[in-house]
Enzyme design. Structure first.
Site, PDB file in Angstrom:
ATOM      1  N   LYS A  45      14.008 -41.904 -76.225  1.00  0.00           N
ATOM      2  CA  LYS A  45      13.723 -42.177 -77.429  1.00  0.00           C
ATOM      3  C   LYS A  45      12.425 -42.843 -77.769  1.00  0.00           C
ATOM      4  CE  LYS A  45      17.321 -45.088 -79.180  1.00  0.00           C
ATOM      5  NZ  LYS A  45      17.899 -46.488 -79.313  1.00  0.00           N
ATOM      6  N   LYS A  64       5.241 -41.919 -67.133  1.00  0.00           N
ATOM      7  CA  LYS A  64       5.978 -41.989 -68.343  1.00  0.00           C
ATOM      8  C   LYS A  64       5.286 -42.524 -69.413  1.00  0.00           C
ATOM      9  CE  LYS A  64       9.986 -45.121 -68.617  1.00  0.00           C
ATOM     10  NZ  LYS A  64      10.984 -45.737 -67.930  1.00  0.00           N
ATOM     11  N   ASP A 158      22.367 -51.929 -63.477  1.00  0.00           N
ATOM     12  CA  ASP A 158      22.773 -50.756 -64.186  1.00  0.00           C
ATOM     13  C   ASP A 158      22.872 -49.560 -63.346  1.00  0.00           C
ATOM     14  OD1 ASP A 158      23.278 -49.428 -66.611  1.00  0.00           O
ATOM     15  OD2 ASP A 158      21.253 -48.943 -67.056  1.00  0.00           O
ATOM     16  N   LYS A 160      24.246 -46.546 -61.681  1.00  0.00           N
ATOM     17  CA  LYS A 160      25.079 -45.216 -62.038  1.00  0.00           C
ATOM     18  C   LYS A 160      24.136 -43.990 -61.589  1.00  0.00           C
ATOM     19  CE  LYS A 160      23.505 -45.815 -66.924  1.00  0.00           C
ATOM     20  NZ  LYS A 160      23.861 -46.355 -68.128  1.00  0.00           N
ATOM     21  N   ASN A 163      20.712 -43.415 -63.185  1.00  0.00           N
ATOM     22  CA  ASN A 163      19.526 -44.086 -62.711  1.00  0.00           C
ATOM     23  C   ASN A 163      19.085 -43.815 -61.384  1.00  0.00           C
ATOM     24  OD1 ASN A 163      19.390 -45.270 -65.145  1.00  0.00           O
ATOM     25  ND2 ASN A 163      20.300 -47.091 -64.732  1.00  0.00           N
ATOM     26  N   ASP A 176      14.601 -46.958 -62.994  1.00  0.00           N
ATOM     27  CA  ASP A 176      14.811 -47.425 -64.352  1.00  0.00           C
ATOM     28  C   ASP A 176      15.484 -48.630 -64.269  1.00  0.00           C
ATOM     29  OD1 ASP A 176      14.089 -45.522 -66.684  1.00  0.00           O
ATOM     30  OD2 ASP A 176      15.435 -44.259 -65.649  1.00  0.00           O
ATOM     31  N   THR A 194      27.880 -47.265 -71.749  1.00  0.00           N
ATOM     32  CA  THR A 194      29.186 -46.740 -71.082  1.00  0.00           C
ATOM     33  C   THR A 194      29.662 -48.099 -70.351  1.00  0.00           C
ATOM     34  OG1 THR A 194      30.094 -45.405 -69.224  1.00  0.00           O
ATOM     35  CG2 THR A 194      27.722 -46.024 -69.029  1.00  0.00           C
TER      36      THR A 194
HETATM   37  O1  CJ5 Z   1      13.207 -40.113 -68.672  1.00  0.00           O
HETATM   38  C1  CJ5 Z   1      13.383 -40.934 -67.886  1.00  0.00           C
HETATM   39  N1  CJ5 Z   1      13.396 -42.394 -67.991  1.00  0.00           N
HETATM   40  C2  CJ5 Z   1      13.059 -42.995 -69.242  1.00  0.00           C
HETATM   41  C3  CJ5 Z   1      13.632 -44.088 -69.488  1.00  0.00           C
HETATM   42  C4  CJ5 Z   1      13.207 -44.804 -70.678  1.00  0.00           C
HETATM   43  C5  CJ5 Z   1      12.359 -44.257 -71.523  1.00  0.00           C
HETATM   44  C6  CJ5 Z   1      11.752 -42.886 -71.190  1.00  0.00           C
HETATM   45  C7  CJ5 Z   1      10.917 -42.027 -72.252  1.00  0.00           C
HETATM   46  F1  CJ5 Z   1      10.859 -42.618 -73.499  1.00  0.00           F
HETATM   47  F2  CJ5 Z   1       9.703 -42.285 -71.855  1.00  0.00           F
HETATM   48  F3  CJ5 Z   1      10.969 -40.974 -72.230  1.00  0.00           F
HETATM   49  C8  CJ5 Z   1      12.069 -42.281 -70.257  1.00  0.00           C
HETATM   50  N2  CJ5 Z   1      13.790 -40.553 -66.314  1.00  0.00           N
HETATM   51  C9  CJ5 Z   1      13.768 -39.026 -66.138  1.00  0.00           C
HETATM   52  C10 CJ5 Z   1      13.816 -38.159 -66.748  1.00  0.00           C
HETATM   53  C11 CJ5 Z   1      13.688 -36.773 -66.225  1.00  0.00           C
HETATM   54  C12 CJ5 Z   1      14.020 -39.076 -64.910  1.00  0.00           C
HETATM   55  C13 CJ5 Z   1      13.984 -37.653 -64.258  1.00  0.00           C
HETATM   56  C14 CJ5 Z   1      13.925 -36.631 -64.820  1.00  0.00           C
HETATM   57  N3  CJ5 Z   1      13.899 -35.402 -64.106  1.00  0.00           N
HETATM   58  C15 CJ5 Z   1      13.443 -34.881 -63.193  1.00  0.00           C
HETATM   59  N4  CJ5 Z   1      13.314 -33.853 -62.825  1.00  0.00           N
HETATM   60  C16 CJ5 Z   1      12.880 -33.216 -61.465  1.00  0.00           C
HETATM   61  C17 CJ5 Z   1      12.412 -34.353 -60.895  1.00  0.00           C
HETATM   62  C18 CJ5 Z   1      12.230 -35.586 -61.455  1.00  0.00           C
HETATM   63  N5  CJ5 Z   1      11.681 -36.603 -60.489  1.00  0.00           N
HETATM   64  C19 CJ5 Z   1      10.917 -37.719 -60.911  1.00  0.00           C
HETATM   65  N6  CJ5 Z   1      10.525 -38.706 -60.294  1.00  0.00           N
HETATM   66  N7  CJ5 Z   1      10.072 -39.732 -60.896  1.00  0.00           N
HETATM   67  C20 CJ5 Z   1      10.688 -39.541 -62.061  1.00  0.00           C
HETATM   68  C21 CJ5 Z   1      10.611 -40.835 -62.966  1.00  0.00           C
HETATM   69  C22 CJ5 Z   1      10.152 -40.566 -64.155  1.00  0.00           C
HETATM   70  C23 CJ5 Z   1      10.689 -41.541 -65.340  1.00  0.00           C
HETATM   71  C24 CJ5 Z   1      11.745 -42.246 -64.329  1.00  0.00           C
HETATM   72  C25 CJ5 Z   1      11.760 -41.835 -63.106  1.00  0.00           C
HETATM   73  C26 CJ5 Z   1      11.173 -38.485 -62.052  1.00  0.00           C
HETATM   74  N8  CJ5 Z   1      12.578 -35.827 -62.651  1.00  0.00           N
END
Ligand code: CJ5
Length: 301
Positions: A45, A64, A158, A160, A163, A176, A194
Site C-alpha cells: 500500500k 524498502k 504478529d 505468522k 512475517n 516486519d 486475520t
Molecule cells: O513488502 C514487504 N513488506 C512491506 C511491509 C510494509 C510496507 C511495504 C511497502 F509498502 F513498502 F511495499 C512492504 N515484504 C516482502 C516483500 C517481498 C518480503 C519479501 C518479499 N519477497 C522476497 N522474495 C525473495 C527474497 C526476499 N528477500 C528479502 N530479504 N529481505 C526482505 C525485506 C524486504 C521488505 C521486508 C523484508 C525481503 N524477499
C-alpha cells in the site's frame, strides 16, 4: 559497531555467522545514488521493495521504499517510526537486520538485510507442509528470536508465515516489526486482518502480555506440520469461537512429540503456556536436532 558473537546467544539456540558486513562497518549517510537497484521483490500500500546492491562494497540488501504522502495519508508515520526504532536496535541471527534509513523529498528508504530464500509462506504453500526435521528447526530458531525480543521487553504480536523470511543457509528471519510493541504498556488490541494467530485474550479484547507470542508459536508449529492454521474458518466469528474454546484437533499424522508441544503452547491461560527457554529441551526438538543439517546443528554450542 559490534558483531553478534556466539557468546551472546543463549545456549541451546541456533546462532549464525554474522557476516562482517560493510553496511554496518562504516555508518555513513546513504542516498539512493549509493545503490544499484535490482529486481522488484514486492509491492504494498505504501511503497515497493527491491533487491539492491551497495555500489561501494557490492553488499546485497533489500530496499524498502515508502511514499511519504501515503504514510501521512494512512496516518501510519508513528507506526513506521516505531518500526525503525525497534528494528534498528535488534541484533540476532533470526531477526532481519535494519542497517539504516534515508529519505528524499517524497520517499523514505529502509536498508534491510536480504534473505536469499525469500518468503516462508510461499515455501510452505509450495511444499504443503513441512516434515518434523524442518519444522522443528524453524520453530527452535523462532523461539530463540522471540526469547531475545522478550528479554528486551518487546512483544512481536504478529507472528505468522507472512512475517518470516528464509536466509541463504535456510535460517529463519523474523521481519516486519510494524506492529510490535514495547512492554510493559499492556494495551487493548484493535481488531483487523486475520484472527488465526491471535490468542483467546486478544480475540476477547482483554489485556495481554508477551505470552501472546507463545500462542502464535503454537499456531505456527501446527501450521508448519499440517499446512493450515488450527482454528481456520471462513468467517471471523467462527474462528473467534474456536480460539476462545481452544477447539484444537490435531491430525493423526502429526507426531506425538509435536502434538505435545502444540498442546502445551496453545493453553487458554497465558501463564500456563510452555516457556520459550524450555523449547530447545522439548522432546520434539531433542528428537529431531540430530537430523538437522550440520550447518544448523553445529551452531548450538
Ligand atoms: O513488502 C514487504 N513488506 C512491506 C511491509 C510494509 C510496507 C511495504 C511497502 F509498502 F513498502 F511495499 C512492504 N515484504 C516482502 C516483500 C517481498 C518480503 C519479501 C518479499 N519477497 C522476497 N522474495 C525473495 C527474497 C526476499 N528477500 C528479502 N530479504 N529481505 C526482505 C525485506 C524486504 C521488505 C521486508 C523484508 C525481503 N524477499
Amino acid at each position: 559497531m559490534h558483531k553478534q558473537g556466539a557468546s551472546q546467544v543463549p545456549s541451546g539456540f541456533v546462532s549464525s555467522h554474522d557476516v562482517a558486513n560493510s553496511l554496518q562497518a562504516s555508518p555513513r549517510q546513504y542516498t539512493l545514488e549509493n545503490f544499484e537497484i535490482g529486481k522488484k521483490l514486492g509491492k504494498g500500500k505504501f511503497g515497493k521493495v527491491y533487491c539492491a546492491r551497495d555500489k561501494a562494497t557490492g553488499y546485497v540488501c533489500a530496499l524498502k521504499v515508502m511514499e511519504k504522502k501515503e504514510l501521512i495519508h494512512y496516518k501510519v508515520e508513528k507506526q513506521f517510526r516505531r518500526e525503525i526504532e525497534i528494528q534498528s536496535n535488534l541484533r540476532h541471527p533470526n531477526i532481519l537486520r535494519l542497517y539504516g534509513h534515508f529519505h528524499d523529498a517524497s520517499r523514505v528508504f529502509l536498508i534491510l538485510e536480504y534473505a536469499g530464500q525469500g518468503e516462508m509462506f510461499k515455501v510452505l504453500r509450495k511444499k504443503g507442509r513441512f516434515d518434523d526435521v524442518l519444522a522443528s528447526q524453524y520453530i527452535c530458531q523462532i523461539a530463540a528470536a522471540l526469547a531475545y525480543l522478550h528479554k528486551k521487553h518487546i512483544i512481536h504480536r504478529d507472528l505468522k508465515p507472512e512475517n518470516l523470511l528464509i536466509g541463504l543457509d535456510g535460517e529463519v528471519k523474523l521481519s516486519d516489526f510494524g506492529w510490535s510493541v514495547h512492554t510493559p504498556t499492556s494495551r487493548r488490541n484493535t481488531m483487523c486482518g486475520t484472527l488465526d494467530y491471535l490468542p483467546p485474550e486478544m480475540v476477547e479484547a482483554k489485556d495481554h502480555d508477551n505470552k501472546v507470542d507463545l500462542w502464535a508459536l503454537g499456531v505456527l508449529t501446527y501450521e508448519f506440520l499440517v499446512g493450515s492454521p488450527p482454528f481456520e474458518e471462513p468467517a471471523h466469528k467462527a474462528t473467534y469461537k474456536r480460539i476462545s474454546k481452544v477447539d484444537l484437533k490435531i491430525p493423526g499424522f502429526v507426531s506425538v512429540e509435536a502434538s505435545d508441544l502444540i498442546r502445551k503452547l496453545l493453553q487458554h491461560k497465558p501463564e500456563k503456556r510452555f516457556p520459550l527457554e524450555q523449547i530447545p529441551e522439548h522432546p520434539w526438538i531433542m528428537k529431531n536436532r540430530p537430523l538437522w543439517p550440520k550447518s544448523q546443528a553445529e551452531k548450538l554450542h
